[in-house]
Scaffold this motif. Structure first.
Motif, short mmCIF file in Angstrom:
data_model
loop_
_atom_site.label_atom_id
_atom_site.label_comp_id
_atom_site.label_asym_id
_atom_site.label_seq_id
_atom_site.Cartn_x
_atom_site.Cartn_y
_atom_site.Cartn_z
N ASP A 69 100.49 19.75 48.88
CA ASP A 69 101.59 20.06 47.99
C ASP A 69 101.14 20.40 46.56
N ASN A 70 100.07 19.79 46.09
CA ASN A 70 99.69 19.91 44.69
C ASN A 70 98.48 20.80 44.41
N TYR A 71 97.80 21.28 45.42
CA TYR A 71 96.63 22.12 45.23
C TYR A 71 96.80 23.42 45.99
N ASP A 72 96.18 24.48 45.47
CA ASP A 72 96.20 25.77 46.14
C ASP A 72 95.18 25.70 47.28
N MET A 73 95.66 25.71 48.51
CA MET A 73 94.78 25.53 49.68
C MET A 73 93.82 26.71 49.86
N GLU A 74 94.15 27.87 49.30
CA GLU A 74 93.27 29.02 49.44
C GLU A 74 91.94 28.80 48.71
#
Length: 79
Positions: A69-74
């Motif tokens: 939810d809080n980090y850009d997974m890319e």
């Protein structure tokens, strides 16, 4: 004899029992892109006591949800 060989292998893989993995969590980027965050992470526990502990599993799932939810997974897909 087989037990002794297995114990030697375990000692080798854990650097003489100084790095013992308790669990492994993997993230499937393609599944995340296709289906969203549902079932995009897999938790593998190496000990049955950890696998059967519902409180610990719930906390680990909350941790994964927080990261998704809080980090850009890319950013995790690139070096």
């Amino acid at each position: 004899m087989i037990k002794k060989l297995c114990n030697l292998y375990i000692r080798h893989k854990t650097k003489n029992l100084t790095r013992i993995p308790l669990f492994t969590m993997t993230f499937d980027w393609k599944k995340f892109q296709k289906d969203g965050k549902e079932n995009s992470c897999m938790l593998y526990t190496l000990h049955p006591d950890i696998a059967n502990d519902l409180v610990l599993r719930k906390k680990l799932c909350e941790c994964v949800d927080y990261i998704r939810d809080n980090y850009d997974m890319e950013t995790f897909t690139k070096i």
